[in-house]
Every structure is written in C-alpha cells, then in structure tokens.
Design a protein around this motif. Sequence first.
Motif, short mmCIF file in Angstrom:
data_model
loop_
_atom_site.label_atom_id
_atom_site.label_comp_id
_atom_site.label_asym_id
_atom_site.label_seq_id
_atom_site.Cartn_x
_atom_site.Cartn_y
_atom_site.Cartn_z
N LEU A 1 0.83 -1.21 0.00
CA LEU A 1 0.00 0.00 0.00
C LEU A 1 0.86 1.26 0.00
O LEU A 1 0.59 2.22 -0.71
CB LEU A 1 -0.91 0.02 1.24
CG LEU A 1 -2.15 -0.86 1.17
CD1 LEU A 1 -2.86 -0.86 2.52
CD2 LEU A 1 -3.09 -0.35 0.09
N GLN A 2 1.91 1.20 0.80
CA GLN A 2 2.79 2.36 0.93
C GLN A 2 3.50 2.66 -0.39
O GLN A 2 3.57 3.81 -0.83
CB GLN A 2 3.82 2.07 2.02
CG GLN A 2 4.46 3.32 2.58
CD GLN A 2 5.45 2.96 3.68
OE1 GLN A 2 5.36 1.88 4.28
NE2 GLN A 2 6.35 3.85 3.94
N VAL A 3 4.01 1.59 -1.02
CA VAL A 3 4.71 1.77 -2.29
C VAL A 3 3.73 2.25 -3.35
O VAL A 3 4.04 3.16 -4.14
CB VAL A 3 5.39 0.45 -2.73
CG1 VAL A 3 5.94 0.55 -4.14
CG2 VAL A 3 6.52 0.11 -1.77
N SER A 4 2.54 1.66 -3.34
CA SER A 4 1.53 2.05 -4.32
C SER A 4 1.20 3.54 -4.18
O SER A 4 1.13 4.27 -5.17
CB SER A 4 0.30 1.19 -4.11
OG SER A 4 -0.80 1.74 -4.75
N ALA A 5 1.02 3.98 -2.93
CA ALA A 5 0.71 5.40 -2.70
C ALA A 5 1.88 6.27 -3.13
O ALA A 5 1.69 7.33 -3.76
CB ALA A 5 0.40 5.62 -1.22
N ALA A 6 3.10 5.81 -2.84
CA ALA A 6 4.29 6.61 -3.20
C ALA A 6 4.39 6.75 -4.71
O ALA A 6 4.70 7.82 -5.22
CB ALA A 6 5.54 5.96 -2.64
N ILE A 7 4.09 5.65 -5.43
CA ILE A 7 4.17 5.70 -6.91
C ILE A 7 3.12 6.67 -7.44
O ILE A 7 3.41 7.52 -8.29
CB ILE A 7 3.97 4.28 -7.51
CG1 ILE A 7 5.20 3.42 -7.20
CG2 ILE A 7 3.74 4.36 -9.01
CD1 ILE A 7 5.03 1.96 -7.52
N THR A 8 1.90 6.58 -6.91
CA THR A 8 0.83 7.46 -7.38
C THR A 8 1.21 8.92 -7.17
O THR A 8 1.07 9.75 -8.08
CB THR A 8 -0.49 7.16 -6.61
OG1 THR A 8 -0.70 5.76 -6.66
CG2 THR A 8 -1.65 7.90 -7.19
N VAL A 9 1.72 9.22 -5.97
CA VAL A 9 2.03 10.62 -5.66
C VAL A 9 3.27 11.07 -6.43
O VAL A 9 3.36 12.22 -6.84
CB VAL A 9 2.20 10.80 -4.15
CG1 VAL A 9 2.54 12.23 -3.83
CG2 VAL A 9 0.92 10.41 -3.45
N SER A 10 4.20 10.14 -6.65
CA SER A 10 5.38 10.51 -7.44
C SER A 10 4.96 10.94 -8.84
O SER A 10 5.56 11.83 -9.44
CB SER A 10 6.35 9.34 -7.54
OG SER A 10 6.77 8.97 -6.26
#
Lengths: 241, 412
Positions: free
Chosen positions: B274-283
């Motif tokens: 979830l954390q990586v997914s959120a980071a990718i989206t925000v990146s």
Amino acid sequence: MNGEVSLSCRDLERYLGKEEERVHALRGVSLDIEAGSLHAVVGPSGCGKSTLLYILGLLDQPDAGSIIIASENVSDLPDQEWSRRRNELIGFIFQFHFLMEDFTAEENVMMPMRRLGHLSESEMRDRAAALLHDVDLGDKLRRESRHLSGGEQQRVAIARALANDPQVILADEPTGNLDTRNSERAFALLADLVRQRRKALLLVTHNRFIADACDWVHEMQDGRIIGSHPRGQRGSITTNV
Amino acid sequence: MTAPLYIALRFATHRKRALLLSLVGVVFGVAIFICTQAQTQGFAQYFINSTIGSSGAMVLRTKFQPRYEGLAVAAKNTTGATNRRNYFEGVSNVSEIMRVSRQFSNVVACAPVLRGNVSARAGFENASVEIYGIDPASQLKATDLATQIIAGKFDDFSNNTSAVIIGYKLADFLNVGAGDAIQILSPGGEYWRFTVAAIARSGVGTVDLNRVYAHARVAQRLLKKPYQASMIIYKLRNPSRAPELANHFEELFQHRTESWQEREEGNLQIFFTLQVSAAITVSLIILLAGFGIFNVLTMSVLSKVREIAILRSMGYRRIDISSIFLWQGALIAGVGSLLGCVLGAVLTWGISKVPIHIRGLLYTNHFLVVWDWRHYFWATLLAVVAVFIASYVPSQRAAHLQPVDTLRGSSL
C-alpha cells in the motif's frame, strides 16, 4: 592610421547558410581601428556589414582569418574566453537598442558590470548613474526601459555599452530606428564619448550624414571592403550610403 | 548575489502566473506525498506497535534438535536445507534461557507463556479461544497488557488465580463484561469456571477475538501440559533488530525463535505494498508538476530569446545563461518544497482528526498517521530531482542559443 590599434582583423572569411543556400558573406576582409577614432562601414543591404560586426564582436566565428583585440589574437580562443573578452573589452549598440525590458535604465547599465564582478552593488549603481547622467538620462535612472522613448532607450544602450569601460565599441545601425533629431543627438553623444574616452568605434550605418561625420568610412560590397576613405577624401564613394 | 541568480529572480517574478502555476504543482505534489506516506505508515506503525505490544517483538518456542545425516549423500531431487530438525513441544529449561536472555543488551524483558487452544462458553455462546497462561508480573514487563485494559482491573486478575483477562471482541461475542463468569472446556472434557477480571483491547483483531489470559499454573493444569512454558515472549529495546537476535537465539538455545517481522510477514507485505503504491501514485503527481515546470521554463526560454542574445553580447557565458534557468527551477523547487512541507504537515494533522470506524485487522476511531522527518526529506528530494530534470533541458537549450541568429534576425 598612426594611432594605437585597438581592434584589427586580417583576411576574414565567412560563409553563411548550407549547401545551395551557402553564401560567401565575407571575402578576405582586413581592418585596423585605432583608439579614439570613429569608423563607419557602409554598403548595400546583404553586403556583409553586420556579419563583419558580429565577427569582430566575437559573437560569430569566422571560417578563416584572424581578429586582434588589444594586441592579442583572439581568433582561436574558446567560447568562454570570447565571452570574457566581450564583457571586458567590447561594448555593443544595436539598431533596436535591445534593452532588457523587465529592468530599469540603471539596472540595464549595471548588467555588464554584474558579469564582470569588479564593483560592489553601490559602486555599480554610482557608475551606472554617472553614465546615464553623461547621456542626459540622470533623471530617469529608475524608469523601466519599456517606458522610455526610442531616443532615450538608445541613449541607455550607449551608456550600457560603456559600462565596463571597453576599448572597442561596435554599433549596428545605432540610429537606424530613430528620427533625424534623435539620430543626430545619439550619434553626437556617442562620438563625443568615444573621442573623450579614447575608445575605438566601428559602426555600421546607412545614414550618409553619420558616415560623413566618422574619421574613416569603409565601403563594402559583396563581402569585400572595396574602399576605405579618411574624412575629407570621400569623393569616390558610390554606394548607396 | 551572483548575476545569474539576480536575473533569474527578476525573470521569475515578472512571470507571476507561470511561476504560481509551477509552484502549485510542486506544493501539492510534496504535500500529498507527505500526507499519503503519513497515513499508510500510520496504519502500519499502529499495527506493528499493537502486535509487538500484545505478542512481543520476538518469541522463542519449540525445542529442536538438529538431525545429522552423517555422510549419507542426499538424493538429487531433495532440498538439503529442509526437514533437518526434530521438534519437541514446549520450552525446556525456561529459567535458564530467560536468565541468559536478559544478559543481551537488546532484551528489555521476557515472559514465559503456556499456550493452548480451548473452548470458552458464556450463556449459550461458545467460542474457540487461545489461552495464554502467564506470570502477571513478567507479562506486565514484556508486553503492553496493562495499558490495553479497557474494563476491570489488572490487579483483580493478579490477585485471583481463577480470574482471566479476555479480548474485547471475545467479550462482545460472549456477551460478558468485567466481573462476569465464563467457562473454559479443558482437553479432558471438564468445564472450568473463571471470573472475567478485565477486558483488554490490543488493537489487533485476531488477538482481541481469540485471546484469554489465565495464570500460568492454572493454565498448566487446565491444559494438562507437562512443561512450564510453550514459549517465551521478548520485549526488545530495538525491535527492528529482532530478526538478527532471533537467529542468534535459535542457535544459542536450540529453540525455534521467531521475530515479529517473520510472524507478521503477510500483514507487513500488505502495508508495504500500500505504501509503495501510494508513493508511486504521488510521485506521478510530482512528475506531472515537473512536466508543467518543463513547459513553463521552455516557454520562458522562447520568450527570452532576445534577452539571452543581449546577455551573451554583454559577455555572459553559456553557463551563466543556463544558470539563470536552473536558478528559476531551484527557486520553484525550494519555495515549492518548503510550502509543500508546511501544507503536508497541516493536511496530515487534519487527516489525523478525521473520524473513521475500523474494527477488523485494526481498532481505530480516527485516521492513523505517523510523523516522520523522512517523509519530508524524500518528498523534497523527489521534488528537487524532478524540477532539476525539468529545468535542465530548457536551460541547456537557452545556453546553446546562438545570439548572432537572434541579432541578425532583428537587424537585417
């Protein structure tokens, strides 16, 4: 020409364009310009006047030949050294004055000094004020350049060209965009400053009266100087000056 | 102030709308990055704290003996590392293991637990539960059980051997409260009666639904276990180093030892994903902001072609020209990141106040966030890198413009 030579060039060659559109813009041009003298280059449009000026001003590279400024051959120096010499030794004045629009008259004059970096902010401001005072703009230091008249803008450009006390001033149609009155005024001012401060001035012009007022007139045609005439010996000039 | 910085500031401030648009992209990119990371890590951190607080950072259980196979050559299709141990239920020599364990600097406390599966009954409701036979004093030191009590008193449990502590979800299911009685069915088929001294909420759904704490000696008799403890749970000074210590203890004590990272691997992977997914989206948002800045600076270069030619004629070097545009990028990145960090902190605070009703894997009544300087560092770094890349190309384009082309075009 007996004085100290500030700028000279030998056998300059320059081609512009590529393949079928290639033009031989300069064909073996040689010139000597002494300190304290005014030289005009005249000739029809497209004869290579501006090309010569930009090459002498180290803004364009010749295909052959040499340029000597202040006794140094600068032809083969890298771009960075050319920039340094433009900053220290050459002042430009253009037909459309080319001031920085977002800056005041004073800030425009300070611009070359900022690059040079020899003066403090207050010293730069004082010098800019003095130069603008010399061109009768002492009361318009803080005015944005876009709010100055054409004649005033060209006078700011003259002050800016003198900012770093260069040895050579190159002017490309400096009065070409001005009415007669402003044109005469700007040239008179420039001529006075050049003579007083012992600068070497080379200007490109179509204005016969300005060319006549210079110490030398170099006549160009098809990339060549076809004649160089000192003041008082210009009966032979036949181009559309 | 250097000449390029001076000119960059003037160029930037004279194009306020473009500057504002670029800034907004960076500010929101940075803020949303911080905010999403704070949330996803907030839930993960809460879960980690809860699981460590109730089940320990490390658990030692099940004695084993290495199985030596002498000089026999393993068959080609067998994997050599597996099934080389013989396991024996329970922990042997509990006191000695605990005494040695306490010598390790990372061990804060340890507590023996006798664990078994039984059935609990209250009224007409039955539930399969996990009974934890504990020593109250040791358990208090090794876990957060005391702070997890939401009804009743821990002392009522400590002072009464026929008392138990049960999870709040189990209490709801059995419909009992502190002071009520429940019955536990022993493996021998007898019902033992206990008083619910307290109800605990660990925050971990499975623990709150299945766990019953009883006194160790009572649990031993109830479960009819021949050994004193089926596991030892550890509280560690630095829980992140639990895997290394677990490996060491396994070799030292010849007991299977499991870190919380190994125990909760599945859940942790979900949080990490979830954390990586959120980071990718925000990146991607920050990258989009970078594209915006690229466009703004490219337009700026195109609109300043004349000024660039003038500056070059005055002796400004290529590097000065590129610096003017890189400084504009740096200005956007610096101010944007700063404002983004402030906005990110405000949003994180605001989100932590948003009510949310979660009663599954976790127990919470509001959004969980974690305040970590690394979120601000990574968001800023990402913004700076994106803006640098976005401004580098236009700056190089500006630096390599030929002034004579512009001047000739204007004066012929």
